[in-house]
Motif scaffolding. Structure first.
Motif, PDB file in Angstrom:
ATOM      1  N   ALA A 423      -7.863  -7.113  -8.856  1.00 44.35           N
ATOM      2  CA  ALA A 423      -6.737  -6.293  -9.278  1.00 44.35           C
ATOM      3  C   ALA A 423      -6.404  -6.429 -10.755  1.00 44.35           C
ATOM      4  CB  ALA A 423      -5.499  -6.657  -8.449  1.00 44.35           C
ATOM      5  N   ARG A 424      -6.798  -7.540 -11.369  1.00 43.92           N
ATOM      6  CA  ARG A 424      -6.423  -7.719 -12.780  1.00 43.92           C
ATOM      7  C   ARG A 424      -7.613  -7.660 -13.717  1.00 43.92           C
ATOM      8  NH1 ARG A 424      -5.334 -13.436 -11.224  1.00 43.92           N
ATOM      9  NH2 ARG A 424      -7.173 -14.652 -11.786  1.00 43.92           N
ATOM     10  N   GLY A 425      -8.741  -7.174 -13.234  1.00 44.72           N
ATOM     11  CA  GLY A 425      -9.913  -7.073 -14.086  1.00 44.72           C
ATOM     12  C   GLY A 425      -9.784  -5.952 -15.103  1.00 44.72           C
ATOM     13  N   GLY A 426     -10.833  -5.782 -15.916  1.00 40.70           N
ATOM     14  CA  GLY A 426     -10.826  -4.725 -16.922  1.00 40.70           C
ATOM     15  C   GLY A 426     -10.702  -3.345 -16.305  1.00 40.70           C
ATOM     16  N   GLU A 427     -11.285  -3.160 -15.137  1.00 43.94           N
ATOM     17  CA  GLU A 427     -11.173  -1.917 -14.381  1.00 43.94           C
ATOM     18  C   GLU A 427     -10.664  -2.284 -12.989  1.00 43.94           C
ATOM     19  OE1 GLU A 427     -11.282   1.970 -13.070  1.00 43.94           O
ATOM     20  OE2 GLU A 427     -11.344   1.166 -15.095  1.00 43.94           O
ATOM     21  N   PRO A 428      -9.344  -2.363 -12.814  1.00 46.72           N
ATOM     22  CA  PRO A 428      -8.799  -2.789 -11.522  1.00 46.72           C
ATOM     23  C   PRO A 428      -9.301  -1.909 -10.382  1.00 46.72           C
ATOM     24  CG  PRO A 428      -7.076  -2.656 -13.197  1.00 46.72           C
ATOM     25  CD  PRO A 428      -8.301  -2.039 -13.790  1.00 46.72           C
ATOM     26  N   VAL A 429      -9.636  -2.548  -9.277  1.00 47.44           N
ATOM     27  CA  VAL A 429     -10.161  -1.800  -8.138  1.00 47.44           C
ATOM     28  C   VAL A 429      -9.130  -0.824  -7.600  1.00 47.44           C
ATOM     29  CG1 VAL A 429     -10.947  -2.027  -5.759  1.00 47.44           C
ATOM     30  CG2 VAL A 429     -11.819  -3.572  -7.499  1.00 47.44           C
ATOM     31  N   SER A 430      -7.888  -1.261  -7.461  1.00 45.18           N
ATOM     32  CA  SER A 430      -6.888  -0.433  -6.789  1.00 45.18           C
ATOM     33  C   SER A 430      -6.482   0.806  -7.604  1.00 45.18           C
ATOM     34  CB  SER A 430      -5.654  -1.263  -6.460  1.00 45.18           C
ATOM     35  OG  SER A 430      -5.115  -1.821  -7.631  1.00 45.18           O
ATOM     36  N   ARG A 431      -6.374   0.696  -8.939  1.00 41.58           N
ATOM     37  CA  ARG A 431      -5.969   1.805  -9.810  1.00 41.58           C
ATOM     38  C   ARG A 431      -4.786   2.565  -9.219  1.00 41.58           C
ATOM     39  NH1 ARG A 431      -9.170   3.950 -13.811  1.00 41.58           N
ATOM     40  NH2 ARG A 431      -7.315   5.233 -14.157  1.00 41.58           N
ATOM     41  N   PRO A 432      -3.589   1.952  -9.228  1.00 39.61           N
ATOM     42  CA  PRO A 432      -2.417   2.623  -8.660  1.00 39.61           C
ATOM     43  C   PRO A 432      -2.150   3.991  -9.261  1.00 39.61           C
ATOM     44  CG  PRO A 432      -1.936   0.316  -9.140  1.00 39.61           C
ATOM     45  CD  PRO A 432      -3.270   0.619  -9.742  1.00 39.61           C
ATOM     46  N   ASP A 433      -2.495   4.179 -10.534  1.00 37.04           N
ATOM     47  CA  ASP A 433      -2.240   5.479 -11.164  1.00 37.04           C
ATOM     48  C   ASP A 433      -3.040   6.589 -10.494  1.00 37.04           C
ATOM     49  OD1 ASP A 433      -4.515   4.108 -12.166  1.00 37.04           O
ATOM     50  OD2 ASP A 433      -4.620   5.494 -13.864  1.00 37.04           O
ATOM     51  N   LEU A 434      -4.307   6.306 -10.147  1.00 40.08           N
ATOM     52  CA  LEU A 434      -5.125   7.319  -9.481  1.00 40.08           C
ATOM     53  C   LEU A 434      -4.624   7.580  -8.067  1.00 40.08           C
ATOM     54  CD1 LEU A 434      -8.731   6.317 -10.616  1.00 40.08           C
ATOM     55  CD2 LEU A 434      -7.227   8.072 -11.548  1.00 40.08           C
ATOM     56  N   LEU A 435      -4.170   6.547  -7.401  1.00 35.99           N
ATOM     57  CA  LEU A 435      -3.640   6.728  -6.055  1.00 35.99           C
ATOM     58  C   LEU A 435      -2.380   7.592  -6.083  1.00 35.99           C
ATOM     59  CD1 LEU A 435      -4.105   3.111  -4.666  1.00 35.99           C
ATOM     60  CD2 LEU A 435      -5.277   5.149  -3.859  1.00 35.99           C
ATOM     61  N   ARG A 436      -1.473   7.323  -7.033  1.00 35.45           N
ATOM     62  CA  ARG A 436      -0.248   8.119  -7.120  1.00 35.45           C
ATOM     63  C   ARG A 436      -0.555   9.557  -7.503  1.00 35.45           C
ATOM     64  NH1 ARG A 436       1.540   3.315  -9.703  1.00 35.45           N
ATOM     65  NH2 ARG A 436       3.028   2.157  -8.419  1.00 35.45           N
ATOM     66  N   ARG A 437      -1.497   9.738  -8.417  1.00 37.37           N
ATOM     67  CA  ARG A 437      -1.845  11.085  -8.862  1.00 37.37           C
ATOM     68  C   ARG A 437      -2.396  11.920  -7.719  1.00 37.37           C
ATOM     69  NH1 ARG A 437      -5.887  10.733 -13.551  1.00 37.37           N
ATOM     70  NH2 ARG A 437      -4.238   9.303 -14.221  1.00 37.37           N
TER      71      ARG A 437
END
Length: 497
Positions: A423-437
């Motif tokens: 979750a805190r890597g350079g490219e977080p797996v979860s990407r909350p922004d993409l999920l909300r979008r």
């Protein structure tokens, strides 16, 4: 109407709490840390649950232990999705019971209880081989009563593939019936003194007597009613009433066999479009014989992929005949968009370009036992190279929910530390922004809460953990897992319409 459920005893609540603690500890450490000690704690808690009368919780714990052993075995392949589902089942059941909720569905039943059904007339629909990863094999023959109730007769014992293949022609052990399973699948029985379990299994008690009856073709009632409703309507109804399986559902009889007693068979008339990868692509037909307006391309996959069962060979033969019209009886796949696992096929009434089956088959072919040949296809059928077709977008595969799934699976594999790192890597797996979008705001919130909890490791001035419990982390993981399962089920149901 049934009376109120009996309240849980203090012993049952304590047993469920012990199971929760053992499962939470195992989840926090991941597969690598779930060795003999962790598994022993799960088994001890499972035994306590059994003594306390919590059979579903016990079964969920044993299923998880088997999954952990398989995952840690270098020579075995255990899909993370299956292990994730095992964790979700055990944590959900133990959390509900530990809270003192007396829901009979979560308590479960031990031995299958049979009730007296009086005299019942049943007609065969089809038979289906059962082959489990734990070495069991056999057959389930699906039946229908004149009023449309679904029943079944099963014969599953240790023996693996050889028994699964041979049981299809074994004698039916009900009331001295002289039919075998092949005959019952195309015939019928009048059962006097019948006993029926809650999940529709016909029993073979001492006072049961059975007399063979002529079978009913798929074109006649009551079987014809199975093919009268649009598939999307049937799937939507099962989604609404919870009969389509999903979160917290118990295990089917097959135990990884492809057979799933929780999901009833669905019937529809289809036209073969072609093939895509390992899928047979079809379109649903309306009662007037035209392609149903707005219906999606449905994917047909083998009910069991074992190469020594004829499921795969039969679907390949059918895929080589684009334009073929056939009647399909199968089980909707609860984990794939617009996907049906066919168990049996037959000709479409009145269609010219349809199957030509022997009279002895009574207008149906059991795909797990009967091998389709060229003579069973209509004259002039291509029967050679399948037509490659693009099935179109997959609502489930193309949604960003895969990010939540990967985060949960990372926790199953590597524990809470793996979730925090993902979750805190350079490219977080979860990407909350993409999920909300994409409109998955709740999924984004729950995934964020899981990541935050996984990374929360408070320490005192001496560097010691101030809260070593895995309880809060397990609750955050379970909340995200339950929501993901519900969201995926909704997308799968929508993909049928």
């Amino acid at each position: 109407m049934p009376g109120p459920a009996e309240p849980l005893s203090d012993g049952q609540i304590a047993a469920a709490g012990a199971l929760w603690d053992a499962a939470a500890t195992a989840l926090a450490g991941g597969v690598a840390a779930s060795g003999a000690v962790v598994q022993a704690e799960l088994l001890r808690a499972a035994h306590t649950a059994r003594v306390a009368g919590l059979p579903r919780a016990e079964a969920a714990a044993l299923r998880l232990v088997r999954g952990l052993r398989a995952a840690r075995d270098g020579g075995a392949t255990q899909p993370l999705a299956a292990l994730t589902a095992a964790y979700r089942e055990l944590l959900l059941v133990s959390a509900v019971l530990a809270a003192g909720t007396p829901d009979p569905a979560f308590v479960g039943t031990g031995r299958r209880a049979y009730r007296s059904g009086g005299s019942v007339r049943v007609y065969g629909l089809c038979r289906e081989p059962v082959l489990s990863a734990t070495g069991y094999g056999g057959v389930v023959t699906h039946l229908l009563t004149p009023d449309g109730a679904r029943l079944s007769v099963s014969d599953v014992k240790p023996g693996g593939l050889a028994r699964a293949r041979g049981a299809g022609s074994a004698s039916v052990a009900i009331g001295g019936a002289v039919l075998d399973h092949a005959g019952l699948a195309r015939g019928g029985l009048l059962v006097v003194g019948a006993t029926v379990s809650a999940d529709g299994r016909l029993g073979a008690g001492r006072g049961v007597r059975a007399t063979p009856l002529p079978g009913v073709a798929w074109t006649d009632e009551p079987v014809a009613a199975l093919f009268a409703r649009p598939a999307a309507e049937v799937v939507a109804c099962r989604q609404d009433d919870g009969s389509g399986g999903g979160v917290g559902a118990g295990s089917g009889a097959g135990g990884g066999s492809g057979y799933d007693g929780r999901s009833e068979l669905l019937g529809c008339d289809v036209e073969v479009v072609g093939a895509y990868a390992d899928h047979l692509l079809v379109r649903e037909l309306s009662p007037d014989g035209t392609v149903r307006d707005g219906a999606p391309v449905l994917r047909l996959l083998p009910a069991h992929p074992h190469p020594d069962l004829p499921f795969v060979a039969n679907l390949r033969r059918l895929a080589g005949c684009p334009g073929l019209r056939m009647r399909v009886l199968g089980r909707p796949d609860r984990d794939r968009a617009a996907t049906l696992r066919p168990v049996a096929v037959g000709p479409v009434p009145g269609a010219e370009f349809t199957l030509r089956l022997p009279d002895a088959w009574l207008g149906r072919a059991d795909l797990g036992y009967d091998l389709l040949q060229g003579e069973h296809l209509p004259a002039g059928a291509p029967g050679s190279v399948p037509l490659a077709v693009d099935p179109g977008p997959d609502l489930l595969a193309e949604s960003p929910l895969w990010r939540v799934r990967r985060l949960l699976e990372a926790g199953v594999s590597g524990g809470r530390r793996a979730v925090a790192e993902a979750a805190r890597g350079g490219e977080p797996v979860s990407r909350p922004d993409l999920l909300r979008r994409a409109g998955f705001g709740t999924a984004a919130e729950l995934a964020g809460a899981l990541a935050a909890e996984a990374d929360r490791r408070s320490r005192d001035a001496f560097g010691r953990l101030t809260d070593a419990s895995a309880d809060r982390y397990a609750r955050a993981w379970l909340a995200s897992a339950v929501h993901l399962s519900a969201a995926e089920r909704s997308l799968i149901a929508a993909s049928w319409s």
